[in-house]
Motif scaffolding. Structure first.
Motif, PDB file in Angstrom:
ATOM      1  N   VAL A 103      39.150  30.302  41.898  1.00  0.00           N
ATOM      2  CA  VAL A 103      39.547  31.546  42.550  1.00  0.00           C
ATOM      3  C   VAL A 103      40.229  32.474  41.548  1.00  0.00           C
ATOM      4  O   VAL A 103      39.935  33.677  41.501  1.00  0.00           O
ATOM      5  N   ASP A 104      41.101  31.940  40.720  1.00  0.00           N
ATOM      6  CA  ASP A 104      41.818  32.769  39.737  1.00  0.00           C
ATOM      7  C   ASP A 104      40.866  33.405  38.730  1.00  0.00           C
ATOM      8  O   ASP A 104      41.033  34.580  38.367  1.00  0.00           O
ATOM      9  N   ARG A 105      39.862  32.673  38.276  1.00  0.00           N
ATOM     10  CA  ARG A 105      38.933  33.223  37.278  1.00  0.00           C
ATOM     11  C   ARG A 105      38.128  34.377  37.854  1.00  0.00           C
ATOM     12  O   ARG A 105      37.940  35.396  37.203  1.00  0.00           O
ATOM     13  N   TYR A 106      37.641  34.205  39.080  1.00  0.00           N
ATOM     14  CA  TYR A 106      36.900  35.308  39.701  1.00  0.00           C
ATOM     15  C   TYR A 106      37.835  36.450  40.081  1.00  0.00           C
ATOM     16  O   TYR A 106      37.484  37.622  39.923  1.00  0.00           O
ATOM     17  N   ALA A 107      39.027  36.142  40.552  1.00  0.00           N
ATOM     18  CA  ALA A 107      39.981  37.190  40.931  1.00  0.00           C
ATOM     19  C   ALA A 107      40.309  38.068  39.727  1.00  0.00           C
ATOM     20  O   ALA A 107      40.358  39.298  39.841  1.00  0.00           O
ATOM     21  N   GLU A 108      40.509  37.459  38.576  1.00  0.00           N
ATOM     22  CA  GLU A 108      40.840  38.221  37.367  1.00  0.00           C
ATOM     23  C   GLU A 108      39.711  39.192  37.020  1.00  0.00           C
ATOM     24  O   GLU A 108      39.947  40.376  36.778  1.00  0.00           O
ATOM     25  N   ARG A 109      38.462  38.696  37.019  1.00  0.00           N
ATOM     26  CA  ARG A 109      37.328  39.560  36.693  1.00  0.00           C
ATOM     27  C   ARG A 109      37.161  40.684  37.709  1.00  0.00           C
ATOM     28  O   ARG A 109      36.909  41.829  37.352  1.00  0.00           O
ATOM     29  N   LEU A 110      37.250  40.337  38.997  1.00  0.00           N
ATOM     30  CA  LEU A 110      37.049  41.337  40.046  1.00  0.00           C
ATOM     31  C   LEU A 110      38.180  42.360  40.069  1.00  0.00           C
ATOM     32  O   LEU A 110      37.941  43.552  40.273  1.00  0.00           O
ATOM     33  N   ASP A 111      39.426  41.911  39.851  1.00  0.00           N
ATOM     34  CA  ASP A 111      40.562  42.845  39.774  1.00  0.00           C
ATOM     35  C   ASP A 111      40.367  43.834  38.624  1.00  0.00           C
ATOM     36  O   ASP A 111      40.570  45.035  38.777  1.00  0.00           O
ATOM     37  N   GLU A 112      39.966  43.321  37.455  1.00  0.00           N
ATOM     38  CA  GLU A 112      39.741  44.186  36.285  1.00  0.00           C
ATOM     39  C   GLU A 112      38.626  45.200  36.543  1.00  0.00           C
ATOM     40  O   GLU A 112      38.641  46.292  35.995  1.00  0.00           O
ATOM     41  N   ALA A 113      37.660  44.834  37.382  1.00  0.00           N
ATOM     42  CA  ALA A 113      36.530  45.726  37.677  1.00  0.00           C
ATOM     43  C   ALA A 113      36.844  46.697  38.812  1.00  0.00           C
ATOM     44  O   ALA A 113      35.971  47.468  39.227  1.00  0.00           O
ATOM     45  N   GLY A 114      38.073  46.655  39.343  1.00  0.00           N
ATOM     46  CA  GLY A 114      38.469  47.610  40.377  1.00  0.00           C
ATOM     47  C   GLY A 114      38.244  47.157  41.810  1.00  0.00           C
ATOM     48  O   GLY A 114      38.351  47.951  42.732  1.00  0.00           O
ATOM     49  N   ALA A 125      35.350  25.733  57.382  1.00  0.00           N
ATOM     50  CA  ALA A 125      35.659  24.407  56.867  1.00  0.00           C
ATOM     51  C   ALA A 125      35.806  24.414  55.348  1.00  0.00           C
ATOM     52  O   ALA A 125      36.029  23.369  54.751  1.00  0.00           O
ATOM     53  N   LEU A 126      35.692  25.579  54.731  1.00  0.00           N
ATOM     54  CA  LEU A 126      35.847  25.673  53.289  1.00  0.00           C
ATOM     55  C   LEU A 126      37.301  25.450  52.897  1.00  0.00           C
ATOM     56  O   LEU A 126      38.217  25.745  53.657  1.00  0.00           O
ATOM     57  N   THR A 127      37.508  24.970  51.686  1.00  0.00           N
ATOM     58  CA  THR A 127      38.859  24.784  51.181  1.00  0.00           C
ATOM     59  C   THR A 127      39.532  26.133  50.987  1.00  0.00           C
ATOM     60  O   THR A 127      40.696  26.317  51.344  1.00  0.00           O
ATOM     61  N   VAL A 128      38.797  27.081  50.413  1.00  0.00           N
ATOM     62  CA  VAL A 128      39.296  28.435  50.190  1.00  0.00           C
ATOM     63  C   VAL A 128      38.141  29.405  50.397  1.00  0.00           C
ATOM     64  O   VAL A 128      37.007  29.122  50.023  1.00  0.00           O
ATOM     65  N   GLN A 129      38.440  30.531  51.002  1.00  0.00           N
ATOM     66  CA  GLN A 129      37.468  31.624  51.045  1.00  0.00           C
ATOM     67  C   GLN A 129      38.232  32.929  50.925  1.00  0.00           C
ATOM     68  O   GLN A 129      39.347  33.057  51.407  1.00  0.00           O
ATOM     69  N   THR A 130      37.610  33.870  50.232  1.00  0.00           N
ATOM     70  CA  THR A 130      38.233  35.169  50.053  1.00  0.00           C
ATOM     71  C   THR A 130      37.140  36.207  49.876  1.00  0.00           C
ATOM     72  O   THR A 130      35.990  35.866  49.607  1.00  0.00           O
ATOM     73  N   ALA A 131      37.502  37.461  50.026  1.00  0.00           N
ATOM     74  CA  ALA A 131      36.541  38.553  49.897  1.00  0.00           C
ATOM     75  C   ALA A 131      37.150  39.677  49.072  1.00  0.00           C
ATOM     76  O   ALA A 131      38.360  39.908  49.115  1.00  0.00           O
ATOM     77  N   LEU A 147      31.958  37.910  48.427  1.00  0.00           N
ATOM     78  CA  LEU A 147      32.582  36.848  49.213  1.00  0.00           C
ATOM     79  C   LEU A 147      32.555  35.576  48.383  1.00  0.00           C
ATOM     80  O   LEU A 147      31.520  35.236  47.806  1.00  0.00           O
ATOM     81  N   ILE A 148      33.677  34.880  48.330  1.00  0.00           N
ATOM     82  CA  ILE A 148      33.786  33.650  47.543  1.00  0.00           C
ATOM     83  C   ILE A 148      34.232  32.532  48.473  1.00  0.00           C
ATOM     84  O   ILE A 148      35.224  32.668  49.179  1.00  0.00           O
ATOM     85  N   GLY A 149      33.496  31.437  48.445  1.00  0.00           N
ATOM     86  CA  GLY A 149      33.877  30.252  49.203  1.00  0.00           C
ATOM     87  C   GLY A 149      33.881  29.042  48.290  1.00  0.00           C
ATOM     88  O   GLY A 149      32.995  28.896  47.448  1.00  0.00           O
ATOM     89  N   LEU A 161      29.068  32.281  46.066  1.00  0.00           N
ATOM     90  CA  LEU A 161      29.380  33.709  46.028  1.00  0.00           C
ATOM     91  C   LEU A 161      28.217  34.442  46.671  1.00  0.00           C
ATOM     92  O   LEU A 161      27.068  34.066  46.486  1.00  0.00           O
ATOM     93  N   SER A 162      28.523  35.489  47.397  1.00  0.00           N
ATOM     94  CA  SER A 162      27.470  36.325  47.956  1.00  0.00           C
ATOM     95  C   SER A 162      28.022  37.732  48.143  1.00  0.00           C
ATOM     96  O   SER A 162      29.227  37.948  48.114  1.00  0.00           O
ATOM     97  N   GLY A 163      27.140  38.687  48.331  1.00  0.00           N
ATOM     98  CA  GLY A 163      27.570  40.046  48.573  1.00  0.00           C
ATOM     99  C   GLY A 163      26.596  41.071  48.027  1.00  0.00           C
ATOM    100  O   GLY A 163      25.438  40.752  47.759  1.00  0.00           O
ATOM    101  N   SER A 164      27.084  42.284  47.851  1.00  0.00           N
ATOM    102  CA  SER A 164      26.303  43.396  47.310  1.00  0.00           C
ATOM    103  C   SER A 164      27.146  44.093  46.252  1.00  0.00           C
ATOM    104  O   SER A 164      28.290  44.470  46.510  1.00  0.00           O
TER     105      SER A 164
END
Length: 170
Positions: A103-114, A125-131, A147-149, A161-164
């Protein structure tokens, strides 16, 4: 031939399948599931959309934004253009990183990309999910979502991961 199969099926004792049913054919195999007359017959494999890839990245997948973390195994991916500069994506991978590290690795990239993280809703039933979402463009705004699960399976994590997102060359 139909008569021979019908008669063989009426025999009271065990019968070997007719030789014609077990012999390999000269032409392509059946296009459906194996028949009851020959349970060992191969079934046809499904055809895959050209926008998908198994064991790697599909053509046009935004690896600059959503590549798998180092040491992870890409199981499957897809990247389907939508016609409005967006690409519908999916990525499935396996990793030995912890759930938090993924989650942290994707969060860092996505935060940097705005991208902004949405409020987390725990309904699966996922351990973690975020969007994550991002709106780009002033004249023609486009909303991007990711979306990250993560499913924790003890020794490894399965990540989806999924989305547009905007196409890499848009």
């Amino acid at each position: 031939m139909l008569c021979a199969l019908t008669v063989a099926g009426c025999d009271a004792g065990p019968a070997d399948p007719p030789a014609a049913a077990t012999a390999p054919s000269d032409g392509p195999g059946p296009s459906g599931p194996a028949s009851a007359a020959d349970p060992g017959a191969p079934t046809s494999l499904p055809s895959f959309d050209p926008a998908t890839a198994v064991g790697g990245y599909a053509p046009g997948f935004p690896t600059d934004l959503l590549a798998a973390p180092d040491g992870s195994t890409v199981l499957a991916s897809s990247a389907t253009p939508t016609g409005d500069d967006l690409v519908e994506i999916s990525l499935n991978l396996s990793t030995e990183l912890s759930t938090q590290e993924v989650v942290d690795r994707y969060a860092e990239r996505l935060d940097e990309a705005g991208f902004d993280e949405s409020e987390t809703i725990d309904v699966s039933a996922l351990t973690v999910q975020t969007a994550y979402t991002r709106t780009k463009g002033k004249k023609k705004p486009r909303v991007e979502t990711v979306l990250i699960g993560v499913l924790d399976e003890s020794e490894r994590r399965l990540v989806s991961l999924s989305g547009s997102v905007l196409a890499q060359d848009a």
